[in-house]
Motif scaffolding. Structure first.
Motif, PDB file in Angstrom:
ATOM      1  N   HIS B 211       0.816  -1.218   0.000  1.00 11.11           N
ATOM      2  CA  HIS B 211       0.000   0.000   0.000  1.00 11.11           C
ATOM      3  C   HIS B 211       0.842   1.257   0.000  1.00 11.11           C
ATOM      4  O   HIS B 211       0.515   2.241  -0.666  1.00 11.11           O
ATOM      5  N   ILE B 212       1.929   1.189   0.755  1.00  8.66           N
ATOM      6  CA  ILE B 212       2.819   2.367   0.756  1.00  8.66           C
ATOM      7  C   ILE B 212       3.413   2.552  -0.637  1.00  8.66           C
ATOM      8  O   ILE B 212       3.504   3.662  -1.152  1.00  8.66           O
ATOM      9  N   GLN B 214       2.065   1.687  -3.472  1.00  7.56           N
ATOM     10  CA  GLN B 214       1.010   2.227  -4.336  1.00  7.56           C
ATOM     11  C   GLN B 214       0.905   3.737  -4.189  1.00  7.56           C
ATOM     12  O   GLN B 214       0.830   4.472  -5.173  1.00  7.56           O
ATOM     13  N   GLU B 215       0.894   4.187  -2.950  1.00  2.00           N
ATOM     14  CA  GLU B 215       0.773   5.620  -2.696  1.00  2.00           C
ATOM     15  C   GLU B 215       1.985   6.371  -3.258  1.00  2.00           C
ATOM     16  O   GLU B 215       1.856   7.423  -3.858  1.00  2.00           O
ATOM     17  N   LEU B 216       3.151   5.790  -3.043  1.00  3.08           N
ATOM     18  CA  LEU B 216       4.371   6.454  -3.500  1.00  3.08           C
ATOM     19  C   LEU B 216       4.433   6.505  -5.023  1.00  3.08           C
ATOM     20  O   LEU B 216       4.988   7.429  -5.602  1.00  3.08           O
ATOM     21  N   PHE B 218       2.086   7.110  -6.923  1.00  2.00           N
ATOM     22  CA  PHE B 218       1.269   8.229  -7.381  1.00  2.00           C
ATOM     23  C   PHE B 218       1.911   9.571  -7.073  1.00  2.00           C
ATOM     24  O   PHE B 218       1.418  10.603  -7.476  1.00  2.00           O
ATOM     25  N   PHE B 219       2.991   9.528  -6.317  1.00  2.13           N
ATOM     26  CA  PHE B 219       3.650  10.778  -5.948  1.00  2.13           C
ATOM     27  C   PHE B 219       4.698  11.138  -6.992  1.00  2.13           C
ATOM     28  O   PHE B 219       5.552  10.326  -7.309  1.00  2.13           O
ATOM     29  N   HIS B 220       4.593  12.348  -7.525  1.00  2.00           N
ATOM     30  CA  HIS B 220       5.559  12.761  -8.543  1.00  2.00           C
ATOM     31  C   HIS B 220       6.385  13.948  -8.088  1.00  2.00           C
ATOM     32  O   HIS B 220       5.842  15.027  -7.883  1.00  2.00           O
ATOM     33  N   PRO B 221       7.682  13.753  -7.952  1.00  2.00           N
ATOM     34  CA  PRO B 221       8.541  14.893  -7.630  1.00  2.00           C
ATOM     35  C   PRO B 221       8.652  15.795  -8.861  1.00  2.00           C
ATOM     36  O   PRO B 221       8.265  15.395  -9.955  1.00  2.00           O
TER      37      PRO B 221
END
Lengths: 239, 283
Positions: B211-212, B214-216, B218-221
């Protein structure tokens, strides 16, 4: 994509994403301005590089014509400062530090040639604009120690000063070619004075250190020119 | 002697350069302090993580011996944070990128401990207030989003080691204590499918890691930033870590019951990944 109960607080990554996107927006804004700035810096170089082939008598005119592109770049710095002040100074400073060094060098070169105090007629060369004067010219504060605002940093000024020495070493040679034997003498004294200044700085192993290490070779280049002139008795006689 | 000196006139720019020297010396001193503190914080965080790897239970307070042996390291971090906090204020807030080394490692230790204790991912705000608490009444060391996110990526690696050790020693994947279903909250996920909100099965480390991730994902620097480069590199490692836990879990499911307790899943059986075995065996 429902996270299992409690593992990740609701909206945790959405919030981080929103803040990161804000930075990206600032960065994009800065990049556009910096691109414009880069072009303007090149226009200044284009004008000032003619200094290497312009006899002193015609220098005043050349320096006047550099004022317009210089002014445009200063305007761009103002725009940049406005956008950059939305973020901590050192967060994005690396994006424009190079252009800043470039522009400050051009200002120093222009100022040294006599552009800063150009009242028409024959210009008087040899004056180094100090960091405060450059800051005033750019309309930005210099070397802020507490306040987190856009400014001209000491390191940027020093980089520009090294570039100036390199440029003047070249000018010394070209002056001889133009038959102007007084200028190398002026340059010789100037680069020595600057070198003496750099020698009291405790520089760490960074780009400033590496570049300042090369200053002594530039000083030697100019000394060689003086030597050549004296050997041929071409040096202007001291009254 | 004095005559000789007079022959060399002092450079007219000396006063200016003396001012510069003062400023640059201050700057270099600050940088040196930060580099040193950052190293100490990194070392202390690594030691904290090492002790935490001896924990076997999830979602319960840490055993006293862990807290006791980590106390001095937390103290080191506190001391170092307080020392450098004045150096990274106002205009100097982002001036010293070296700060991030220590901050990332600190984030890794902090988030790992937080996960072991609560089986939740520490939030950015929680992490920042933890740093503020360590800094006390004085100025606070800034913790950036970069520090936080990159620390979390590294934490997944610790979860991998934690899971594999637990599987090798206890023969099962660590999971939380069975809990009562929270009223009206999201339903739990089991094997990737939502189940009815009935009696809640405890989550295990592997599902949490997924799950972590998956969340990461979706994170775009910011595009083109060094942060993006770091994230891309760490994302690969994170994915491998999850793969290792999945493989160990598979071995455990397929053959685990045939093996005596204490047998370590032989990860080296998977071809291509030569480094797997060495990494696991360090624990």
């Amino acid at each position: 994509m429902a996270a299992p109960s409690g593992l990740i607080a609701h909206g945790l990554f959405e919030d981080l994403q929103a803040r990161t996107d804000e930075d990206t927006a600032i960065r994009d804004g800065l990049r556009d301005i910096i691109q414009t700035w880069e072009k303007q810096n090149r226009s200044i170089t284009y004008v000032l590089s003619r200094g290497h082939g312009t006899p002193i008598a015609k220098l005043s005119e050349l320096l006047k014509s550099a004022e317009e592109p210089l002014g445009k770049a200063v305007e761009t710095v103002g725009k940049l400062a406005e956008v950059a002040s939305k973020a901590p100074y050192y967060k994005f400073n690396g994006m424009w530090s190079r252009q800043m060094q470039d522009l400050v060098f051009q200002i120093l070169f222009w100022g040294w040639l006599g552009g800063y105090e150009n009242g028409g007629g024959e210009v008087k060369s040899g004056r180094l604009m100090n960091i405060e004067e450059v800051g005033e010219y750019l309309k930005v504060p210099v070397n802020l120690k507490d306040e987190d605002k856009f400014h001209l940093a000491i390191e940027e000024y020093l980089h520009a000063l090294i570039s100036l020495v390199e440029e003047l070493a070249r000018l010394a040679r070209n002056s001889v070619t133009m038959g102007e034997y007084e200028r190398p003498v002026l340059i010789n004294q100037f680069v020595k004075d600057v070198l003496a200044g750099f020698q009291i700085l405790n520089l760490k192993n960074d780009s400033l250190r590496r570049r300042s290490d090369s200053l002594k070779y530039k000083v030697k280049d100019v000394e060689d020119i003086i030597y050549d002139l004296s050997l041929r008795d071409l040096l202007p006689k001291k009254e | 002697m004095s005559e000789y000196k007079q022959e060399q006139p002092i450079s007219p720019y000396m006063a200016m350069f003396e001012e510069f020297r003062k400023e640059l010396d201050e700057h270099h001193d600050r940088r040196e302090r930060i580099v040193k503190a950052s190293r100490d914080i990194t070392a202390a965080s690594k030691k904290i993580i090492f002790t935490l790897q001896r924990v076997r239970k999830l979602g319960v307070p840490l055993p006293p011996y862990v807290n006791k042996s980590n106390e001095e390291y937390w103290k080191t971090i506190e001391t170092r944070f307080r020392e450098i906090a004045p150096d990274v204020q106002n205009v100097n807030a982002y001036r010293y990128p070296q700060l991030t080394w220590g901050n990332q490692e600190f984030m890794e230790a902090l988030s790992f401990q937080h996960y072991l204790e609560t089986q939740t991912l520490i939030s950015y705000e929680q992490a920042k207030s933890r740093v503020a608490a360590l800094c006390g009444d004085g100025p606070t060391v800034p913790l950036t989003i970069e520090d936080y996110v990159l620390g979390i990526y590294d934490m997944i690696g610790e979860l991998m080691r934690f899971s594999i050790t637990a599987m090798a020693l206890n023969g099962n994947l660590p999971a939380g204590e069975p809990r009562k279903a929270p009223a009206g909250e999201d339903s739990p996920m089991i094997n990737g499918e939502e189940t009815a909100a009935a009696p809640e099965e405890p989550r295990n480390v592997l599902t949490d890691m997924r799950h972590i991730e998956q969340e990461l994902e979706f994170f775009h620097p910011g595009p083109g930033t060094p942060f993006e480069k770091d994230v891309n590199g760490k994302a690969k490692v994170m994915h491998q870590c999850i793969g290792k836990v999945e493989l160990a879990n598979y071995s455990l499911t397929v053959r685990g019951k045939e093996r005596p307790k204490g047998w370590r899943p032989d990860l080296a059986e998977r071809p291509k990944e030569e480094d797997t075995r060495a990494e696991v065996e360090t624990f």
